[in-house]
Scaffold this motif. Structure first.
Motif, mmCIF file in Angstrom:
data_model
loop_
_atom_site.group_PDB
_atom_site.id
_atom_site.type_symbol
_atom_site.label_atom_id
_atom_site.label_comp_id
_atom_site.label_asym_id
_atom_site.label_seq_id
_atom_site.Cartn_x
_atom_site.Cartn_y
_atom_site.Cartn_z
ATOM 1 N N LEU A 22 -0.515 4.319 5.559
ATOM 2 C CA LEU A 22 0.266 3.915 6.729
ATOM 3 C C LEU A 22 -0.586 3.890 7.995
ATOM 4 N N VAL A 23 -1.465 4.884 8.147
ATOM 5 C CA VAL A 23 -2.338 4.907 9.319
ATOM 6 C C VAL A 23 -3.206 3.649 9.365
ATOM 7 N N LEU A 24 -3.660 3.206 8.203
ATOM 8 C CA LEU A 24 -4.498 2.004 8.138
ATOM 9 C C LEU A 24 -3.684 0.714 8.174
ATOM 10 N N GLY A 25 -2.351 0.838 8.109
ATOM 11 C CA GLY A 25 -1.496 -0.347 8.157
ATOM 12 C C GLY A 25 -1.502 -1.157 6.878
ATOM 13 N N PHE A 93 7.797 14.145 8.368
ATOM 14 C CA PHE A 93 7.941 13.324 9.565
ATOM 15 C C PHE A 93 6.652 12.558 9.867
ATOM 16 N N LEU A 94 5.510 13.231 9.774
ATOM 17 C CA LEU A 94 4.242 12.599 10.130
ATOM 18 C C LEU A 94 3.925 11.384 9.273
ATOM 19 N N ILE A 95 4.393 11.372 8.017
ATOM 20 C CA ILE A 95 4.099 10.218 7.164
ATOM 21 C C ILE A 95 5.216 9.176 7.182
ATOM 22 N N SER A 96 6.286 9.461 7.954
ATOM 23 C CA SER A 96 7.351 8.463 8.091
ATOM 24 C C SER A 96 6.869 7.357 9.039
ATOM 25 N N ARG A 97 7.560 6.246 9.034
ATOM 26 C CA ARG A 97 7.198 5.152 9.944
ATOM 27 C C ARG A 97 7.256 5.612 11.391
ATOM 28 N N ASP A 98 8.316 6.346 11.749
ATOM 29 C CA ASP A 98 8.425 6.848 13.122
ATOM 30 C C ASP A 98 7.275 7.784 13.450
ATOM 31 N N GLY A 99 6.926 8.644 12.524
ATOM 32 C CA GLY A 99 5.836 9.589 12.753
ATOM 33 C C GLY A 99 4.508 8.892 12.971
ATOM 34 N N VAL A 100 4.225 7.907 12.140
ATOM 35 C CA VAL A 100 2.969 7.158 12.274
ATOM 36 C C VAL A 100 2.955 6.383 13.585
ATOM 37 N N THR A 101 4.078 5.732 13.921
ATOM 38 C CA THR A 101 4.158 4.966 15.163
ATOM 39 C C THR A 101 3.986 5.879 16.376
ATOM 40 N N LEU A 102 4.690 7.013 16.364
ATOM 41 C CA LEU A 102 4.588 7.963 17.474
ATOM 42 C C LEU A 102 3.172 8.505 17.601
ATOM 43 N N ASN A 103 2.569 8.836 16.469
ATOM 44 C CA ASN A 103 1.201 9.353 16.463
ATOM 45 C C ASN A 103 0.220 8.342 17.042
ATOM 46 N N ARG A 104 0.326 7.098 16.605
ATOM 47 C CA ARG A 104 -0.574 6.047 17.112
ATOM 48 C C ARG A 104 -0.421 5.879 18.614
ATOM 49 N N LYS A 110 -4.873 8.040 26.960
ATOM 50 C CA LYS A 110 -6.147 8.696 27.297
ATOM 51 C C LYS A 110 -5.993 9.818 28.312
ATOM 52 N N ASP A 111 -5.010 9.717 29.190
ATOM 53 C CA ASP A 111 -4.829 10.697 30.261
ATOM 54 C C ASP A 111 -4.172 11.966 29.705
ATOM 55 N N LYS A 112 -4.908 13.072 29.737
ATOM 56 C CA LYS A 112 -4.425 14.346 29.196
ATOM 57 C C LYS A 112 -3.149 14.808 29.901
ATOM 58 N N ARG A 113 -3.054 14.565 31.206
ATOM 59 C CA ARG A 113 -1.862 14.982 31.959
ATOM 60 C C ARG A 113 -0.632 14.207 31.507
ATOM 61 N N VAL A 114 -0.796 12.940 31.206
ATOM 62 C CA VAL A 114 0.330 12.135 30.726
ATOM 63 C C VAL A 114 0.781 12.657 29.357
ATOM 64 N N ARG A 115 -0.185 12.956 28.489
ATOM 65 C CA ARG A 115 0.173 13.508 27.174
ATOM 66 C C ARG A 115 0.934 14.824 27.329
ATOM 67 N N GLN A 116 0.471 15.679 28.223
ATOM 68 C CA GLN A 116 1.124 16.974 28.436
ATOM 69 C C GLN A 116 2.538 16.782 28.986
ATOM 70 N N THR A 117 2.723 15.801 29.860
ATOM 71 C CA THR A 117 4.043 15.502 30.402
ATOM 72 C C THR A 117 4.992 15.060 29.290
ATOM 73 N N ILE A 118 4.490 14.247 28.378
ATOM 74 C CA ILE A 118 5.313 13.782 27.252
ATOM 75 C C ILE A 118 5.711 14.968 26.368
ATOM 76 N N ILE A 119 4.783 15.875 26.117
ATOM 77 C CA ILE A 119 5.089 17.060 25.310
ATOM 78 C C ILE A 119 6.168 17.890 25.993
ATOM 79 N N THR A 120 6.022 18.099 27.291
ATOM 80 C CA THR A 120 7.010 18.876 28.057
ATOM 81 C C THR A 120 8.377 18.203 27.990
#
Length: 145
Positions: A22-25, A93-104, A110-120
């Protein structure tokens, strides 16, 4: 192992095969073509209902550009039952379509602060099931004072 039920290691190897595909499409059909087998056989491998032979595992590793050890990584040998169930749920979850899409999408930020905001934000939206409150305790105990 109960007769008629797949072995946990076969299920784990199948999950790893599916996640990398799935990661490789790649579709099951495309992977099957590259391995010289049907997509139905790929489905059986991914579910763990059929075991992957050593030679097919070697071929799959080549097609998916991973070492054979990739298929056995994160395998829980002995852990408390609750941890194994939680790891299985996360892995599913990680191998589901949603999990792969969310992971990608998440890893492309690239912005670490944006990633942290999403986690919060995700923690704030989650049901108060104890999972994110345990994370918050852990986060606050490791935060600088």
């Amino acid at each position: 192992m109960t007769k008629g039920r797949p072995h946990q290691i076969d299920i784990h190897v199948g999950n790893r095969l599916r996640s990398r595909r799935l990661v490789l499409g790649l579709s099951q059909e495309k992977l099957g073509e590259r391995l010289g087998i049907t997509f139905q056989q790929i489905q059986k491998y991914e579910k763990g209902t059929n075991r992957i032979s050593a030679s097919k595992l070697q071929a799959a590793a080549g097609v998916l550009s991973v070492p054979i050890s990739f298929f056995f990584e994160d395998q829980q040998i002995s852990a408390p039952d609750g941890l194994v169930r939680e790891a299985d749920e996360i892995g599913t979850f990680l191998i589901s379509r949603d999990g792969v899409t969310l992971n990608r999408a998440f890893t492309s930020i690239k912005d670490k602060r944006v990633r942290q905001t999403i986690i919060t934000m995700a923690k704030a939206l989650a049901d108060d099931s104890g999972i994110h409150s345990a994370d918050a305790k852990r986060d606050s105990s490791s935060a600088p004072r």
